[in-house]
Design an enzyme around this catalytic site. Structure first.
Site, PDB file in Angstrom:
ATOM      1  N   LEU A  11     -19.838 -45.083 -16.753  1.00  6.61           N
ATOM      2  CA  LEU A  11     -20.064 -45.770 -15.870  1.00  6.61           C
ATOM      3  C   LEU A  11     -19.441 -47.021 -16.145  1.00  6.61           C
ATOM      4  CD1 LEU A  11     -23.814 -46.200 -17.280  1.00  6.61           C
ATOM      5  CD2 LEU A  11     -22.881 -45.261 -15.087  1.00  6.61           C
ATOM      6  N   SER A  12     -17.703 -46.538 -17.011  1.00  6.47           N
ATOM      7  CA  SER A  12     -16.746 -47.364 -17.083  1.00  6.47           C
ATOM      8  C   SER A  12     -16.046 -47.587 -16.404  1.00  6.47           C
ATOM      9  CB  SER A  12     -16.144 -47.441 -18.546  1.00  6.47           C
ATOM     10  OG  SER A  12     -15.313 -48.398 -18.563  1.00  6.47           O
ATOM     11  N   PRO A  13     -15.686 -49.048 -15.377  1.00  6.92           N
ATOM     12  CA  PRO A  13     -14.047 -49.400 -14.596  1.00  6.92           C
ATOM     13  C   PRO A  13     -13.044 -49.665 -15.617  1.00  6.92           C
ATOM     14  CG  PRO A  13     -15.305 -51.492 -15.012  1.00  6.92           C
ATOM     15  CD  PRO A  13     -16.397 -50.064 -15.673  1.00  6.92           C
ATOM     16  N   THR A  15     -12.670 -47.801 -17.647  1.00  2.90           N
ATOM     17  CA  THR A  15     -12.065 -45.851 -17.977  1.00  2.90           C
ATOM     18  C   THR A  15     -11.738 -45.519 -16.606  1.00  2.90           C
ATOM     19  OG1 THR A  15     -13.773 -46.059 -19.278  1.00  2.90           O
ATOM     20  CG2 THR A  15     -13.079 -43.634 -18.767  1.00  2.90           C
TER      21      THR A  15
END
Length: 198
Positions: A11-13, A15
């Protein structure tokens, strides 16, 4: 041989904005990567992680500015307000875990394909057809999306506990030689560490 334990949430931008730089660094140093998607919500209960809607307005606005700056710097497209975010991270996370167990494809490419689908292609990575498409693109059997789900969920939960035990508190985090490198902007530090200790 050193190994990088790569802890991340799909879910991490931030990442997503790491792109495939970790894989390039690992290949250059001859280091293996263990992909360890984890439950950021569960981790946050123990590490002080504050969900985005609960953060002060100034921090929310700064996050958007920073994401735009990083995207421009690394040359990756990004939608700052994706249509399907947040979504259920478990299907994509377990697909990565199952693919890593099965072998035969490129796990780094799979993880990146799922992140790109979410942050640049307006796709819902909780949907089976999206996961199958990403598995196929990375050289895996699309049927992995439906196999060994129970084992993969157990590993997902173990990854979260391993992250806690290893002092990981955010995504992406790269752990090598008992050191945590947090954030895509710490990849250069990780590169230098491997250079000095390889």
């Amino acid at each position: 041989m050193a190994r990088i334990d790569y802890y991340f949430t799909v879910l991490s931008p931030f990442t997503y904005l790491a792109g495939l730089r970790l894989e390039e660094i690992a290949a250059r140093h001859g280091v293996d990567i263990e992909y360890k998607p984890f439950n950021i919500a569960e981790l946050g209960k123990h590490t002080g992680f504050v969900p985005l809607p609960q953060r002060p307005k100034a921090k929310q606005e700064y996050r958007l500015q920073e994401l735009g700056r990083i995207a421009a710097h690394v040359g990756l497209p990004i939608n700052l307000h994706p249509a399907h975010w947040p979504t259920n991270p478990v299907p994509a996370s377990t697909a990565i875990i199952s693919a890593q167990m099965a072998g035969g494809g490129d796990v780094g490419k799979l993880a990146y394909s799922l992140l790109r689908a979410e942050w640049a292609e307006e796709k819902d990575i909780a949907q089976d057809h999206v996961i199958r498409e990403c598995l196929s693109e990375a050289g895996f059997d699309p049927g992995l999306a439906d196999r060994d789900m129970l084992s993969a969920v157990e590993i997902y939960e173990k990854n979260t506990q391993d992250a806690l035990n290893g002092n990981v508190f955010g995504s992406p985090s790269y752990v090598v030689d008992h050191q945590v490198f947090w954030g895509q902007d710490r990849l250069d530090y990780l590169d230098r560490h491997l250079e000095r200790n390889g």
